[in-house]
Design a protein around this motif. Structure first.
Motif, PDB file in Angstrom:
ATOM      1  N   ILE A 134       0.854  -1.184   0.000  1.00  9.85           N
ATOM      2  CA  ILE A 134       0.000   0.000   0.000  1.00  9.85           C
ATOM      3  C   ILE A 134       0.891   1.235   0.000  1.00  9.85           C
ATOM      4  N   LEU A 135       0.752   2.060  -1.017  1.00 10.34           N
ATOM      5  CA  LEU A 135       1.468   3.327  -1.124  1.00 10.34           C
ATOM      6  C   LEU A 135       0.511   4.434  -0.701  1.00 10.34           C
ATOM      7  N   LEU A 136       0.763   5.035   0.449  1.00  8.99           N
ATOM      8  CA  LEU A 136      -0.124   6.050   1.016  1.00  8.99           C
ATOM      9  C   LEU A 136       0.509   7.427   0.868  1.00  8.99           C
ATOM     10  N   VAL A 228      -2.859   2.305  -4.264  1.00 11.34           N
ATOM     11  CA  VAL A 228      -2.385   3.684  -4.183  1.00 11.34           C
ATOM     12  C   VAL A 228      -3.493   4.523  -3.565  1.00 11.34           C
ATOM     13  N   ILE A 229      -3.197   5.115  -2.417  1.00 14.87           N
ATOM     14  CA  ILE A 229      -4.197   5.847  -1.636  1.00 14.87           C
ATOM     15  C   ILE A 229      -3.622   7.208  -1.278  1.00 14.87           C
ATOM     16  N   ARG A 243      -2.034   9.415  -9.527  1.00 17.43           N
ATOM     17  CA  ARG A 243      -3.036   8.725 -10.352  1.00 17.43           C
ATOM     18  C   ARG A 243      -2.371   8.022 -11.526  1.00 17.43           C
ATOM     19  N   SER A 244      -1.414   8.687 -12.163  1.00 21.11           N
ATOM     20  CA  SER A 244      -0.690   8.066 -13.273  1.00 21.11           C
ATOM     21  C   SER A 244       0.095   6.849 -12.802  1.00 21.11           C
ATOM     22  N   THR A 251      -3.873  -0.321 -11.143  1.00 18.07           N
ATOM     23  CA  THR A 251      -4.908  -0.042 -10.160  1.00 18.07           C
ATOM     24  C   THR A 251      -5.393   1.389 -10.335  1.00 18.07           C
ATOM     25  N   SER A 252      -6.196   1.873  -9.406  1.00 21.43           N
ATOM     26  CA  SER A 252      -6.717   3.236  -9.461  1.00 21.43           C
ATOM     27  C   SER A 252      -6.393   3.962  -8.165  1.00 21.43           C
TER      28      SER A 252
END
Length: 287
Positions: A134-136, A228-229, A243-244, A251-252
């Motif tokens: 998870i990339l926060l 990605v959050i 977002r890119s 993912t989104s």
């Protein structure tokens, strides 16, 4: 809004590390944990940045460890600045992930906040076996602009020539520029945390935030599930960049409302509501 002083039931523990003990907050009260979640803080951060979400994660059924990276707050670190670059710290985190996997049943999932995201992905690319990453509020590469990058460029010579107290004063000026109001007790904690961190760590991590390459292609090829959050008002990496990156990782970008660069502090309920179904899905898929 919560903060780093939020009460919780996690216990302070230490793990062996290459430069001395790695300090952590361990939330082990979940009766039958689905998985272990390792939480990696950002630049100038610490394990306390996750204090508001530790108990809710246990309620949701997850064992959680939040750490101080080497050189941060209560974890000693090396004297060489290059040992604080994401690749080097990623190796340390990969070793810790292996230790957690050998100690606790179930899969391990890693979450990296901001600079911690750069470290976490390096751990995955170095071979750490995780059920998900998870990339926060973390970008695809080094900062490209904004007040945080400006502060790093100004802060490094200040730290080298004048010292930690002057660097802390500069950081407070950036906080004021970002329009953040901080209560006196929290300011005292953050100042103590900053001054207990190593100068080499601040310089080395700061260099990483200015030089880290885009590793999205390599991460996508690794085949590890990635989320990605970010906070809807994140002021570090532009949301378009995040977002890119998410799209290139298959993912989104998921946005946390009522949050900026620190959702675990600014909207812990909203963050846990997003994390819980994701963690359950990855945990079930890994079994």
């Amino acid at each position: 809004m919560a903060d780093q002083l939020t009460a919780h039931h996690a216990a302070r523990v230490e793990f062996p590390g290459p430069f001395g003990p790695i300090a952590a907050l361990a939330q082990l009260t979940a009766p039958s944990p689905r998985a272990t979640l390792l939480l990696i803080p950002g630049y100038t951060g610490s394990k306390e940045d996750f204090a508001p979400i530790l108990d809710p994660l246990a309620v949701a059924g997850f064992r959680a460890f939040a750490i101080d990276l080497p050189g941060q707050y209560e974890s000693p670190g090396p004297t060489a600045e290059e040992r604080y670059l994401p690749a080097s710290l990623g190796s340390v985190v990969a070793d810790l992930i292996a230790r957690l996997a050998a100690t606790y049943p179930g899969p391990v999932i890693v979450l990296g906040h901001s600079f911690g995201g750069l470290v976490a992905r390096r751990a995955v690319l170095s071979g750490a076996r995780v059920a998900g990453l998870i990339l926060l509020c973390s970008g695809p590469a080094a900062f490209t602009g904004g007040p945080r990058l400006q502060a790093l460029k100004i802060g490094a010579p200040v730290l080298r020539m004048i010292g930690m107290d002057a660097a802390w004063s500069l950081r407070e000026q950036v906080t004021d520029q970002l329009g953040k109001v901080v209560l006196p007790a929290l300011t005292a904690f953050r100042r103590n945390r900053f001054l207990k961190s190593t100068a080499a760590g601040l310089l080395g991590m700061g260099e990483g935030l200015q030089t880290e390459p885009d590793l999205s292609a390599e991460l996508a090829a690794a085949g590890v599930p990635v989320a990605v959050i970010a906070g809807v008002a994140d002021d570090a990496w532009p949301l378009d960049q995040q977002r890119s990156m998410a799209e290139r990782l298959g993912t989104s970008l998921v946005l946390i409302q009522a949050a900026a660069h620190s959702p675990a502090i600014e909207n812990p309920v909203g963050l846990v509501n997003v994390l819980t179904p994701l963690l359950r899905q990855w945990s079930d898929s890994a079994r």
